[in-house]
Scaffold this motif. Structure first.
Motif, PDB file in Angstrom:
ATOM      1  N   PHE A  70      -8.976  -7.579  53.657  1.00 23.20           N
ATOM      2  CA  PHE A  70      -8.034  -8.033  52.633  1.00 23.20           C
ATOM      3  C   PHE A  70      -7.572  -9.464  52.900  1.00 23.20           C
ATOM      4  CE2 PHE A  70      -6.970  -3.385  51.947  1.00 23.20           C
ATOM      5  CZ  PHE A  70      -7.706  -3.301  50.781  1.00 23.20           C
ATOM      6  N   ALA A  71      -7.350  -9.794  54.165  1.00 22.84           N
ATOM      7  CA  ALA A  71      -6.930 -11.156  54.505  1.00 22.84           C
ATOM      8  C   ALA A  71      -8.016 -12.162  54.139  1.00 22.84           C
ATOM      9  CB  ALA A  71      -6.597 -11.253  55.992  1.00 22.84           C
ATOM     10  N   TYR A  72      -9.275 -11.827  54.395  1.00 24.93           N
ATOM     11  CA  TYR A  72     -10.381 -12.731  54.056  1.00 24.93           C
ATOM     12  C   TYR A  72     -10.460 -12.945  52.549  1.00 24.93           C
ATOM     13  CZ  TYR A  72     -15.003 -14.803  53.831  1.00 24.93           C
ATOM     14  OH  TYR A  72     -16.050 -15.654  53.592  1.00 24.93           O
ATOM     15  N   LEU A  73     -10.306 -11.872  51.796  1.00 28.06           N
ATOM     16  CA  LEU A  73     -10.375 -11.993  50.343  1.00 28.06           C
ATOM     17  C   LEU A  73      -9.228 -12.829  49.785  1.00 28.06           C
ATOM     18  CD1 LEU A  73     -11.445  -8.390  49.277  1.00 28.06           C
ATOM     19  CD2 LEU A  73     -12.857 -10.452  49.333  1.00 28.06           C
ATOM     20  N   ASN A  74      -8.045 -12.744  50.389  1.00 28.00           N
ATOM     21  CA  ASN A  74      -6.868 -13.447  49.886  1.00 28.00           C
ATOM     22  C   ASN A  74      -6.637 -14.798  50.546  1.00 28.00           C
ATOM     23  OD1 ASN A  74      -5.907 -11.517  47.979  1.00 28.00           O
ATOM     24  ND2 ASN A  74      -5.378 -10.226  49.723  1.00 28.00           N
ATOM     25  N   TRP A  75      -7.434 -15.157  51.519  1.00 26.29           N
ATOM     26  CA  TRP A  75      -7.208 -16.368  52.313  1.00 26.29           C
ATOM     27  C   TRP A  75      -6.985 -17.637  51.485  1.00 26.29           C
ATOM     28  CZ3 TRP A  75      -6.031 -16.134  57.273  1.00 26.29           C
ATOM     29  CH2 TRP A  75      -6.012 -17.317  58.017  1.00 26.29           C
ATOM     30  N   PRO A  76      -7.805 -17.922  50.471  1.00 27.83           N
ATOM     31  CA  PRO A  76      -7.602 -19.166  49.714  1.00 27.83           C
ATOM     32  C   PRO A  76      -6.255 -19.219  48.985  1.00 27.83           C
ATOM     33  CG  PRO A  76      -9.773 -18.257  49.248  1.00 27.83           C
ATOM     34  CD  PRO A  76      -9.025 -17.231  50.036  1.00 27.83           C
ATOM     35  N   ALA A  77      -5.699 -18.079  48.641  1.00 35.17           N
ATOM     36  CA  ALA A  77      -4.442 -18.050  47.888  1.00 35.17           C
ATOM     37  C   ALA A  77      -3.218 -18.069  48.800  1.00 35.17           C
ATOM     38  CB  ALA A  77      -4.398 -16.809  47.008  1.00 35.17           C
ATOM     39  N   LEU A  78      -3.398 -17.975  50.100  1.00 41.12           N
ATOM     40  CA  LEU A  78      -2.275 -17.891  51.033  1.00 41.12           C
ATOM     41  C   LEU A  78      -1.809 -19.271  51.458  1.00 41.12           C
ATOM     42  CD1 LEU A  78      -3.574 -15.061  53.374  1.00 41.12           C
ATOM     43  CD2 LEU A  78      -1.879 -14.851  51.553  1.00 41.12           C
ATOM     44  N   ASP A  79      -0.511 -19.371  51.726  1.00 41.26           N
ATOM     45  CA  ASP A  79       0.017 -20.595  52.325  1.00 41.26           C
ATOM     46  C   ASP A  79      -0.055 -20.457  53.846  1.00 41.26           C
ATOM     47  OD1 ASP A  79       1.998 -18.749  52.796  1.00 41.26           O
ATOM     48  OD2 ASP A  79       3.627 -19.945  51.959  1.00 41.26           O
ATOM     49  N   GLY A  80       0.429 -21.445  54.548  1.00 41.50           N
ATOM     50  CA  GLY A  80       0.339 -21.446  56.011  1.00 41.50           C
ATOM     51  C   GLY A  80       1.033 -20.275  56.670  1.00 41.50           C
ATOM     52  N   SER A  81       2.218 -19.902  56.191  1.00 45.10           N
ATOM     53  CA  SER A  81       2.941 -18.791  56.812  1.00 45.10           C
ATOM     54  C   SER A  81       2.250 -17.459  56.532  1.00 45.10           C
ATOM     55  CB  SER A  81       4.388 -18.757  56.330  1.00 45.10           C
ATOM     56  OG  SER A  81       4.444 -18.529  54.936  1.00 45.10           O
ATOM     57  N   GLY A  82       1.671 -17.299  55.348  1.00 44.83           N
ATOM     58  CA  GLY A  82       0.936 -16.073  55.044  1.00 44.83           C
ATOM     59  C   GLY A  82      -0.290 -15.923  55.916  1.00 44.83           C
ATOM     60  N   ARG A  83      -0.980 -17.028  56.143  1.00 48.23           N
ATOM     61  CA  ARG A  83      -2.153 -16.991  57.014  1.00 48.23           C
ATOM     62  C   ARG A  83      -1.762 -16.670  58.448  1.00 48.23           C
ATOM     63  NH1 ARG A  83      -5.667 -22.149  54.732  1.00 48.23           N
ATOM     64  NH2 ARG A  83      -6.095 -21.179  52.705  1.00 48.23           N
ATOM     65  N   LEU A  84      -0.694 -17.299  58.911  1.00 47.70           N
ATOM     66  CA  LEU A  84      -0.229 -17.058  60.272  1.00 47.70           C
ATOM     67  C   LEU A  84       0.189 -15.605  60.461  1.00 47.70           C
ATOM     68  CD1 LEU A  84       0.380 -18.368  63.007  1.00 47.70           C
ATOM     69  CD2 LEU A  84       2.660 -18.874  62.149  1.00 47.70           C
ATOM     70  N   LEU A  85       0.874 -15.040  59.478  1.00 50.89           N
ATOM     71  CA  LEU A  85       1.305 -13.649  59.556  1.00 50.89           C
ATOM     72  C   LEU A  85       0.106 -12.709  59.639  1.00 50.89           C
ATOM     73  CD1 LEU A  85       3.643 -11.630  59.480  1.00 50.89           C
ATOM     74  CD2 LEU A  85       3.488 -11.690  56.997  1.00 50.89           C
ATOM     75  N   ARG A  86      -0.915 -12.952  58.849  1.00 48.71           N
ATOM     76  CA  ARG A  86      -2.089 -12.082  58.882  1.00 48.71           C
ATOM     77  C   ARG A  86      -2.853 -12.211  60.194  1.00 48.71           C
ATOM     78  NH1 ARG A  86      -0.363 -12.747  54.059  1.00 48.71           N
ATOM     79  NH2 ARG A  86      -0.784 -11.302  52.382  1.00 48.71           N
ATOM     80  N   ILE A  87      -2.944 -13.421  60.721  1.00 49.16           N
ATOM     81  CA  ILE A  87      -3.602 -13.601  62.019  1.00 49.16           C
ATOM     82  C   ILE A  87      -2.818 -12.885  63.113  1.00 49.16           C
ATOM     83  CG2 ILE A  87      -4.151 -15.316  63.795  1.00 49.16           C
ATOM     84  CD1 ILE A  87      -4.869 -17.234  61.490  1.00 49.16           C
ATOM     85  N   ALA A  88      -1.492 -13.001  63.077  1.00 50.51           N
ATOM     86  CA  ALA A  88      -0.663 -12.328  64.080  1.00 50.51           C
ATOM     87  C   ALA A  88      -0.800 -10.815  63.971  1.00 50.51           C
ATOM     88  CB  ALA A  88       0.796 -12.746  63.911  1.00 50.51           C
ATOM     89  N   ALA A  89      -0.792 -10.277  62.748  1.00 48.28           N
ATOM     90  CA  ALA A  89      -0.927  -8.828  62.568  1.00 48.28           C
ATOM     91  C   ALA A  89      -2.275  -8.340  63.078  1.00 48.28           C
ATOM     92  CB  ALA A  89      -0.742  -8.469  61.094  1.00 48.28           C
ATOM     93  N   LEU A  90      -3.336  -9.087  62.783  1.00 42.30           N
ATOM     94  CA  LEU A  90      -4.659  -8.715  63.283  1.00 42.30           C
ATOM     95  C   LEU A  90      -4.712  -8.759  64.803  1.00 42.30           C
ATOM     96  CD1 LEU A  90      -7.066 -10.417  60.744  1.00 42.30           C
ATOM     97  CD2 LEU A  90      -6.953  -7.993  61.297  1.00 42.30           C
TER      98      LEU A  90
END
Length: 105
Positions: A70-90
Motif C-alpha cells: 500500500f505504501a508503494y502504491l501511495n508513495w507519489p501522493a504522500l508528503d515527507g511526513s507520510g513517507r517517513l511514517l510508513r518507513i518507520a511503521a515498516l
C-alpha cells in the motif's frame, strides 16, 4: 530518446506494471465490507504479538508486506511526513518480526 516522464505516461516501467497488477486486488479489497480488512489486520497483529517463534514472525511479515504494498502504491501522493511514517511503521514491523522469529521478544 524518450524521457522518464514520457515512458511513465505510456504505461512503461516498474511502477506502471505494479499498478496494473495491483488494480484487481485493490478493487477486490475495496468491495469487501470495511470491517473485513480491519479484522484481518487485527488477527495478524494478535498472531504476531501473542504467537511465538516463526508463526508470530510470519503474521507480522504478512502485515508488513501488505503495508509495504500500500505504501508503494501511495508513495507519489504522500508528503515527507507520510513517507517517513510508513518507513518507520515498516521498520518496526520487520524488526518485531525478526525479533519474534529468533526468540528475542
Amino acid at each position: 530518446m524518450e524521457t522518464k516522464g514520457e515512458r511513465g505516461e505510456r504505461g512503461g516501467g516498474l511502477r506502471a506494471a505494479v499498478e496494473r497488477r495491483s488494480a484487481a486486488p485493490v478493487v477486490f479489497l475495496h468491495r469487501l465490507p470495511r470491517w473485513t480488512l480491519l479484522a484481518a489486520v487485527f488477527v495478524l497483529l494478535v498472531v504476531g504479538m501473542a504467537g511465538t517463534g516463526w508463526v508470530a514472525a510470519a503474521g507480522l511479515l504478512v502485515l508488513a508486506a501488505a503495508l509495504g504494498w500500500f505504501a508503494y502504491l501511495n508513495w507519489p501522493a504522500l508528503d515527507g511526513s507520510g513517507r517517513l511514517l510508513r518507513i518507520a511503521a515498516l521498520a518496526v514491523l520487520v524488526g518485531f518480526a525478526l525479533g519474534r522469529g529468533i526468540g528475542r521478544f
